[in-house]
Each structure stands twice: as structure tokens, then as C-alpha cells.
Design a protein around this motif. Structure first.
Motif, PDB file in Angstrom:
ATOM      1  N   GLN B 211      -4.503 -12.374  43.866  1.00  0.00           N
ATOM      2  CA  GLN B 211      -3.116 -12.584  44.263  1.00  0.00           C
ATOM      3  C   GLN B 211      -2.237 -12.604  43.023  1.00  0.00           C
ATOM      4  OE1 GLN B 211      -1.795 -14.594  47.438  1.00  0.00           O
ATOM      5  NE2 GLN B 211      -3.753 -15.248  48.280  1.00  0.00           N
ATOM      6  N   ASN B 212      -2.867 -12.898  41.878  1.00  0.00           N
ATOM      7  CA  ASN B 212      -2.137 -12.873  40.621  1.00  0.00           C
ATOM      8  C   ASN B 212      -2.033 -11.411  40.171  1.00  0.00           C
ATOM      9  OD1 ASN B 212      -1.248 -13.064  38.017  1.00  0.00           O
ATOM     10  ND2 ASN B 212      -2.465 -14.895  37.559  1.00  0.00           N
ATOM     11  N   ALA B 213      -1.008 -10.739  40.726  1.00  0.00           N
ATOM     12  CA  ALA B 213      -0.924  -9.297  40.551  1.00  0.00           C
ATOM     13  C   ALA B 213      -0.695  -8.906  39.103  1.00  0.00           C
ATOM     14  CB  ALA B 213       0.194  -8.741  41.422  1.00  0.00           C
ATOM     15  N   SER B 218      -2.703  -5.704  34.887  1.00  0.00           N
ATOM     16  CA  SER B 218      -2.723  -5.478  33.442  1.00  0.00           C
ATOM     17  C   SER B 218      -4.095  -5.023  32.954  1.00  0.00           C
ATOM     18  CB  SER B 218      -2.294  -6.739  32.713  1.00  0.00           C
ATOM     19  OG  SER B 218      -3.281  -7.728  32.866  1.00  0.00           O
ATOM     20  N   ILE B 219      -5.156  -5.287  33.705  1.00  0.00           N
ATOM     21  CA  ILE B 219      -6.460  -4.825  33.236  1.00  0.00           C
ATOM     22  C   ILE B 219      -7.068  -3.742  34.119  1.00  0.00           C
ATOM     23  CG2 ILE B 219      -7.167  -6.872  31.938  1.00  0.00           C
ATOM     24  CD1 ILE B 219      -8.726  -7.758  34.397  1.00  0.00           C
ATOM     25  N   ALA B 220      -6.439  -3.478  35.264  1.00  0.00           N
ATOM     26  CA  ALA B 220      -7.084  -2.560  36.203  1.00  0.00           C
ATOM     27  C   ALA B 220      -6.860  -1.103  35.807  1.00  0.00           C
ATOM     28  CB  ALA B 220      -6.540  -2.798  37.605  1.00  0.00           C
ATOM     29  N   GLY B 237      -3.158   1.253  37.423  1.00  0.00           N
ATOM     30  CA  GLY B 237      -2.589  -0.064  37.154  1.00  0.00           C
ATOM     31  C   GLY B 237      -1.179   0.063  36.592  1.00  0.00           C
ATOM     32  N   ALA B 238      -0.989   0.973  35.648  1.00  0.00           N
ATOM     33  CA  ALA B 238       0.308   1.129  34.994  1.00  0.00           C
ATOM     34  C   ALA B 238       1.361   1.607  35.985  1.00  0.00           C
ATOM     35  CB  ALA B 238       0.177   2.110  33.833  1.00  0.00           C
ATOM     36  N   ILE B 246       6.521  -3.012  44.144  1.00  0.00           N
ATOM     37  CA  ILE B 246       5.469  -3.916  43.690  1.00  0.00           C
ATOM     38  C   ILE B 246       6.072  -5.008  42.823  1.00  0.00           C
ATOM     39  CG2 ILE B 246       3.374  -4.088  42.288  1.00  0.00           C
ATOM     40  CD1 ILE B 246       2.681  -2.501  44.580  1.00  0.00           C
ATOM     41  N   ARG B 247       6.983  -4.605  41.939  1.00  0.00           N
ATOM     42  CA  ARG B 247       7.589  -5.597  41.057  1.00  0.00           C
ATOM     43  C   ARG B 247       8.295  -6.659  41.881  1.00  0.00           C
ATOM     44  NH1 ARG B 247       8.333  -4.417  35.682  1.00  0.00           N
ATOM     45  NH2 ARG B 247      10.308  -5.494  35.566  1.00  0.00           N
TER      46      ARG B 247
END
Lengths: 353, 275
Positions: B211-213, B218-220, B237-238, B246-247
Motif C-alpha cells: 500500500q506504500n506505493a 521506487s524499487i519495482a 515503476g518509473a 497514480i500520483r
């Protein structure tokens, strides 16, 4: 004083047997969440197998005991697999019921044709139920239905109580007396060898169980399953293996208790399973799911029973009636439950599988 | 509207979920045609609000649906190129699929050491267990320090380390993590993030449900967004980090500094983005 010590010693010897039987209950309860009422049946099977191997076949008593432990453990595992895993699936259950009905109904045709017809009827029943199940979309689950399983174990007890006398008869049998009437006297205390051996064997079984439970892989798996069944499955622990091992242990210890209970002066009769009625209060006293509690509960019940026998005549309590010792254990159990409703070592919330 | 971009998966997928439908109790439809792929060596994030079906998807993959009376009624799951719908969890773990369940689910009554050993249940050779143990202890030195203490007495962060360590004991090829940052302080969330990267760098593919998107994206390498039992978005991810919707919905950063009441009213409607 001597009288008290003697009562305690005899009580511990008796209680050790209860402890071991209760351990069988507790192990199965912890693994599967069901109470195995057929435990008394396993006690019976164990005792009679020892009798058969040592008396009828003339093997050494200890060897017979070992065989009996293995056989009973095996029977227990097979029964678990067949009854609790297959029959509770509707398809197989319906098929078996039909087979049973057909065997009796077509009995007049002679054994072979009756069995053959029954098999055909069973297969048809299996197929039809399977079809209905597929149509309704109810898939098979590996979960044990708790209530159904307990009912199955009750039924199993009755079945075993019918099968055992049909093989070995109802009459009292002498299981042989490996320890005789030898006694060792310490001070005024009379320590019969049979009771010393009983305590020793039970203690060995308990130590073995606790070692397995604590240090081996399967022991860790069993404790993990008890604590959190789903998380245990997620680690790849196979519930099938855990269930089978639990039933195996329960069967083995039942054979051990049954053999010592039926050996020596006590004669072997098909009522031996009644010993379980003292194991129940011991289990409740110790708190359903604690192996340590099982041991303590068993010993306490044994001691209470024996001391009641010793002091009842002395304190002029004859009016309470013969066999009051059997009531006394339940009174003690009730008193303890008033103070500790979950037993001495029980977990407060009772988990179900 | 926003048509989900077809993600390009370079290598042969280690996990492929195709169009599955999951029903609980024979009536409650939770997943409606979900597809997802994890390629070898990837970190894939799965985002979504509560009740979107993320955990159900994991259960469908790991064979734990049965425990919850769930059933895969359509579609297939394949692990390592082999169809695994009907496999039991034990077999999947042996083949290299481990998971860290939501809420840690450590065995609180057992010692730390025993918890780790329970994770290696499917590993037959003692040597392999010892090697895995060394690797886990390398990653989490705190577990070695507290090996003999009861797992329930560890702090929340340590328990999460234990849960991850336990899953790694089976030396998985694919690790499923269900909300590893749940209930952890920001500093510990950072630590979990580094650990996931380390694990991935050692060659384990990761499917990260979060849930901590911000942390997850940042790592996906790639990410999927789930809503109402469907995958509604996917991309790298980027890409998703830069995406306006999403933001707003998952990172809590609006494009404009101040939102008018009318925007709030249309929030619900806009949230049904790709429907």
C-alpha cells in the motif's frame, strides 16, 4: 505417613498411564483441532496385539510390546487417512454407505456375488455423487470438518469395540506377567516391580515425545501447525504428514498404556478402554492443548484416585459408596476448572483448525 | 481512455497468472480476470487499495485459497512454466515459491531459530539448510543475536525481518511479499526497501504487494495497479511514478496545490479510470 507415600506411589504408577493416554488426545487435538474419541479403541487394539504376539505366538514380551506399538500406530495412521480424509468427502462416503447396504441386502446371493454387486453399486454411487458435486461446483477441500470428524471417531470407537471381541472373545485373558509379583521394599514402602516398570516405560515414552517435539523437524512443524495452521502451510509444511504423525504418536502411546494396564494381575478384557474415562478429566485438568499439562493432569488424577481409595475407609466415608474414587477425580476436575477455566496449562483462546 | 500498456516481458516469466477468476464460498467473486507476469530477476509491485484483491491474488498463486474456502474458477496460474493451479503449497514451496504473509504471521511461541527452521521444512539436505541459514543471518544479523529468544518477544521490525528470513530459508526463486512495510516506522520501511533490493540482487525474483506505493514503485521494475478485482494499470515503476492519476490516488500528491470541492466530487468518478 507410609500409607500416604504408598498411596502416592501407586497413584503415580496409575497416573503415568493416564498421562500417556492423554498425551495421545492432546497431540491429535493440537494438530487437527479434533478430539479423537477412538483413543480408547487404540488402547484396546494395543493391548490385544501385545497379548496375541506374546501369548499366542510366544514372542518375548518386550518385543511383543514393540510390535504392538508399531502396529497400533500404523492402524491409527491408516484409519486417519481413510476415515478422516476420504470418507468425509461426500463422494467416497456415499459410495461406502452404498457398499455396506448392498453387502447386507444381497447377502442371500452368497458372499462373492454379494460383494461384487456391492462394489458395482458403490462405484455407481460414487460416479453419481461425483457428477452432482461437479454440477454444483462444490470442490473438494483438504480442511477437516471438525464436528464431522469427531462424530467419525465416536463411530470408530464402537466399531473397534465390536471387532476386538469378535477376534479375541469376551473372556478374560492373561497377558503374561513379565514382572510377576516381585516387590522391592524400601522402609515400609512396597514398590511392586510391575508399577516401577509402568512408571519407567511411561516416563521413557514421555521423554521421547518431548525430545521429538522440541528438537526434530517434524516436532517444530507440529508446534508451528498448532500455533498458526495457515502460516505453517505457507512454509510448505504438509498438513497430511503432520496429521499422520500425530495419529501415529497417539496410537503408539495408546498401545503402551493399554499393554501395561492389561498386563499382570489385571486381566485383559474388552472393557479395558474404560480407562479413557479417567484420561478425560486428566486432559481437561491439564488444559486441552498442553503436552506438559497432559502429564501433570494424568498424574494428579492417578494420585487423587488412589488416595481416595486409601483414605475413604479410614475416614469413615464408606457411605459415599464403593467406587467413589471414580467420582472423586471428576470433583477435583470441577474444582480446578472453577479456578482455572482453561485447565492448568491450557491456552486461553481455543483455536480451531 | 487509458488503455493499459502491454508490458514487455523480456525473459521467460517465472510466474504467469492468466485471466483468473476467484470465488470465495462459491458466491463472492473477488478476482475478475486478472493477468500478471513476473519475469526472472524482476521486482514487480502490485498496488491497490484495501479490498482490491491483492492478497487473494497471492493466495491463488500460493495455493492458500483452500484455507479460506476460495476457488479458482477460471484461468490458469503457472509457475516456472508449469501449470500450478492445483498444486498444494508444500509442493510450490519445494519448487521455489516462498511467501511472507500479511501481518508477518511468525510463530510467536517458537524461538527465532525454530521459526527459521520451520521455513526450511521442505529442504531435505542439512547442508543446504545450513547454507541458507548463513545467508539469512548475514542479511539479518539481529536474528543470530536473538536466536534463542521467543519470537513473540521481538519488536515489530525484528519480527518482519524474521518473517522475511523464514521465507528465504527455502532458498526461493520467487519471493512473494505481502505488505512488508505494514506497521513499521519510516526508517524501518527504508530498511525493508534495501533488503528487498539485496534479496533481488542475489537472484531472487520478487512480487511485492504494497500500500506504500512510493516505496514499492521506487524499487519495482514493473508494477500493476489493482482495483475491484481487476488490474487497471500496469507499466514500469518509473512510468507509474510519473503518472498523474497514480500520483493523486496513491501517492497523495495532487497536480495542483489546492483542490476545489468540484474536484473532490468527481474523485469517485475519475477513480473508475479505465473501466
Amino acid at each position: 505417613m507410609i500409607q500416604l507415600l504408598q498411596g502416592l506411589f501407586d497413584g503415580v504408577a496409575m497416573g503415568a498411564q493416564y498421562s500417556v493416554i492423554v498425551l495421545g488426545f492432546v497431540v491429535i487435538y493440537r494438530a487437527t483441532g479434533i478430539i479423537n474419541f477412538a483413543q480408547g479403541g487404540f488402547v484396546l487394539i494395543g493391548a490385544y496385539v501385545t497379548y496375541n504376539v506374546s501369548q499366542t505366538w510366544g514372542w518375548n514380551f518386550y518385543l511383543a510390546l514393540l510390535v504392538s506399538i508399531l502396529v497400533t500406530a500404523g492402524v491409527s495412521m491408516v484409519v486417519q487417512r481413510i476415515l478422516l480424509q476420504w470418507v468425509l468427502r461426500e463422494t467416497v462416503g456415499v459410495a461406502l454407505l452404498l457398499v455396506l447396504w448392498a453387502v447386507f441386502y444381497f447377502n442371500g446371493w452368497g458372499h462373492v456375488s454379494a460383494v461384487a454387486t456391492a462394489a458395482v453399486v458403490g462405484l455407481i454411487g460414487y460416479g453419481v455423487t461425483r457428477r452432482i458435486e461437479q454440477h454444483l461446483g462444490t470442490g473438494q477441500t483438504k480442511e477437516l470438518p471438525v464436528f464431522g470428524s469427531i462424530m467419525v471417531t465416536i463411530g470408530l470407537l464402537f466399531v473397534i469395540k465390536q471387532i476386538v471381541p469378535s477376534i479375541w472373545g469376551f473372556s478374560e485373558l492373561n497377558m503374561g506377567d513379565p514382572w510377576g509379583l516381585n516387590v522391592t521394599k524400601v522402609g515400609g514402602l512396597v514398590l511392586s516391580h510391575a508399577k516401577l516398570w509402568t512408571i519407567g516405560l511411561m516416563a521413557a515414552a514421555l521423554v521421547a515425545f518431548f525430545a521429538v517435539n522440541r528438537y526434530t523437524k517434524i516436532g517444530v512443524a507440529m508446534r508451528a501447525t498448532h500455533f498458526d495452521h495457515e502460516a505453517a502451510v505457507a512454509q510448505g509444511i504438509s498438513l497430511r504428514v503432520v496429521f499422520a504423525v500425530a495419529f501415529g504418536i497417539a496410537g503408539g502411546v495408546a498401545a503402551l498404556a493399554g499393554t501395561t494396564a492389561g498386563a499382570g494381575i489385571a486381566q485383559l478384557t474388552p472393557n479395558l478402554d474404560l480407562v479413557v474415562f479417567f484420561a478425560f478429566p486428566a486432559m481437561i485438568l491439564g488444559g486441552f492443548d498442553s503436552p506438559g499439562g497432559a502429564v501433570l493432569g494424568g498424574v494428579i488424577i492417578g494420585i487423587v484416585q488412589n488416595l481416595t481409595k486409601v483414605y475413604q475407609p479410614e475416614w469413615d466415608l464408606q457411605w459415599l459408596g464403593v467406587g467413589f474414587d471414580r467420582v472423586a477425580v471428576y470433583i477435583v476436575m470441577l474444582l480446578v476448572l472453577m479456578v482455572r477455566p482453561y485447565g492448568l496449562f491450557g491456552t486461553k483462546e481455543v483455536h480451531r483448525v | 481512455m487509458n488503455q493499459p500498456a502491454v508490458a514487455t516481458v523480456a525473459a521467460e516469466p517465472i510466474l504467469a497468472v492468466q485471466n483468473i477468476e476467484v470465488v470465495y464460498n462459491d458466491v463472492i467473486l473477488v478476482l475478475r480476470g486478472v493477468s500478471l507476469e513476473v519475469a526472472e530477476g524482476e521486482i514487480v509491485a502490485l498496488l491497490g487499495a484495501n479490498g482490491a484483491g491483492k492478497t487473494t491474488l497471492l493466495r491463488a498463486v500460493t495455493g492458500l485459497l483452500e484455507v479460506h474456502r476460495g476457488n479458482i474458477t477460471k484461468g490458469t496460474v503457472s509457475f516456472l512454466g508449469r501449470r500450478s493451479n492445483l498444486d498444494d503449497t508444500s509442493r510450490l514451496v519445494r519448487n521455489g515459491l516462498s511467501q511472507v504473509m500479511e501481518g508477518r504471521r511468525i510463530f510467536a511461541e517458537l524461538s527465532v531459530e525454530e521459526n527459521l527452521r520451520s521455513g526450511a521444512y521442505t529442504v531435505r539436505s542439512r547442508q543446504a539448510v545450513n547454507e541458507a541459514h548463513d545467508r539469512v543471518v548475514d542479511l539479518f544479523p539481529v536474528l543470530a543475536e536473538r536466536a534463542r529468544s521467543t519470537a513473540g518477544y521481538l519488536s515489530g521490525g525484528e519480527q518482519q525481518m524474521l518473517a522475511i528470513g523464514r521465507a528465504l530459508m527455502a532458498s526461493p526463486k520467487l519471493l512473494l511479499l505481502d505488505e512488508p512495510s505494514l506497521g513499521l516506522a519510516p526508517l524501518l520501511v527504508q530498511q525493508v526497501r534495501y533488503i528487498i533490493r539485496d534479496i533481488n540482487a542475489q537472484g531472487t525474483s520478487v512480487l511485492l504487494v504494497e500500500q506504500n506505493a512510493a516505496m514499492a514503485l521506487s524499487i519495482a521494475d514493473r508494477a500493476y495497479v489493482m482495483e475491484n478485482g481487476r488490474i487497471v494499470r500496469d507499466g514500469t515503476g518509473a512510468e507509474l511514478l510519473a503518472d498523474a492519476d497514480i500520483r493523486e490516488f496513491y501517492l497523495g500528491v495532487g497536480e495542483t496545490g489546492h483542490r476545489s470541492f468540484r474536484d473532490v466530487k468527481t474523485y469517485r468518478r475519475r477513480k473508475r479510470w479505465s473501466a
